[in-house]
Every structure is written in structure tokens, then in C-alpha cells.
Design an enzyme around this catalytic site. Structure first.
Site, short mmCIF file in Angstrom:
data_model
loop_
_atom_site.label_atom_id
_atom_site.label_comp_id
_atom_site.label_asym_id
_atom_site.label_seq_id
_atom_site.Cartn_x
_atom_site.Cartn_y
_atom_site.Cartn_z
N PHE A 33 0.93 -1.06 0.31
CA PHE A 33 0.10 0.04 -0.20
C PHE A 33 0.69 1.37 -0.10
CE2 PHE A 33 -3.56 2.35 1.94
CZ PHE A 33 -4.41 2.80 1.42
N THR A 35 2.20 4.80 0.16
CA THR A 35 1.83 6.25 1.41
C THR A 35 1.13 7.46 0.32
OG1 THR A 35 3.80 6.32 2.10
CG2 THR A 35 2.58 8.04 2.65
N MET A 38 -2.71 5.84 1.03
CA MET A 38 -2.97 5.54 2.50
C MET A 38 -3.53 7.83 3.06
SD MET A 38 -1.30 5.31 5.54
CE MET A 38 0.47 7.00 5.91
N GLU A 43 -7.68 11.24 3.46
CA GLU A 43 -8.37 12.72 2.81
C GLU A 43 -10.06 12.45 2.94
OE1 GLU A 43 -6.63 16.46 1.51
OE2 GLU A 43 -5.30 14.54 0.58
N HIS A 69 3.97 7.11 7.96
CA HIS A 69 3.68 6.08 6.89
C HIS A 69 4.19 4.74 7.54
CE1 HIS A 69 1.97 3.69 3.56
NE2 HIS A 69 1.84 2.76 4.84
#
Length: 134
Positions: A33, A35, A38, A43, A69
């Protein structure tokens, strides 16, 4: 914005797919995943928390984010982001943001959004003036 206050929260969930990995987005060479993905999820959780409370013709825009992260999440795992309002200063709204995968906290930080009037925002963009701070 009397109805937006500290404690209001929103959540957003996604599943890690190859399209949101660091390798695919160019933010690293590993298929975990990313950054930037994420951050986008955090948001979105903030938008979910407050935008439905805004009057018609207003929306929030992100103006700042500072996150760490903390852990890698592999493809096929679910990730949940949560954003909680911590302060409201006029049109500026601050959030505590966190993200978890199926095993642990993977990200945390702070996010700031600013409430804009959509018509004025669009007008300022059209004439090349800064649109935030209206």
C-alpha cells in the site's frame, strides 16, 4: 459551521489492489500500500466526516497534511482510515487522522481542510487568483 465541532469523525475503507501499491504509483519499488494512497484515504475520511454537514454550495478542500506511514500492508488486505475533528477555527478545520490494516496501525498524523464557497472558489480559479482563504 456551528454543527462542525471536535469529536466529529468519518471513516473510509478500501482493499489494497495492485493499482494502489508503491510500485504502481511510482512512490517506491515494492508492491505494498503506497503512502500517497494512504493519504488519499485519510483525506476521504475527513471529507466523509464534514462535507455532508456543510451548507449547499460549500465544500472542503485539503490544505495541509503531515503523516507518518508506520507499517507495510500487502495486496488484498483491507485498510480503514479515520479522521476526527480536533479543532475548528472559522473555516479552517483540523483533524487527527489514522489508518489501520487488518493487523495494526499503519499511519497517523494531522490534516487540515478549509471550507470554501464553490462559486467564489471557481471564480478565483478562472481568473488565476489563489482560491483558498475565501
Amino acid at each position: 459551521m456551528d454543527n462542525i465541532h471536535p469529536g466529529i469523525a468519518g471513516e473510509q475503507v478500501t482493499t489494497v489492489t495492485p493499482e494502489v501499491t508503491a510500485r504502481h504509483l511510482g512512490s517506491g519499488g515494492v508492491s505494498v500500500f503506497a503512502t500517497p494512497a494512504m493519504i488519499a484515504l485519510m483525506e476521504t475520511a475527513a471529507v466523509v466526516a464534514i462535507d455532508h454537514l456543510l451548507p449547499e454550495g460549500e465544500a472542503s478542500v485539503g490544505t495541509a497534511i503531515s503523516v507518518r506511514h508506520l507499517a507495510a500492508t500487502p495486496v488484498r488486505q483491507m485498510v480503514r482510515a479515520r479522521a476526527e475533528v480536533t479543532a475548528v477555527n472559522g473555516r479552517e478545520i483540523r483533524f487527527r487522522v489514522e489508518a489501520w490494516d487488518e493487523h495494526e496501525l499503519i499511519g497517523e498524523g494531522e490534516h487540515t481542510r478549509f471550507v470554501v464557497t464553490l462559486d467564489r472558489f471557481a471564480e478565483r480559479l478562472a481568473i488565476g487568483k489563489p482560491a483558498v482563504g475565501l
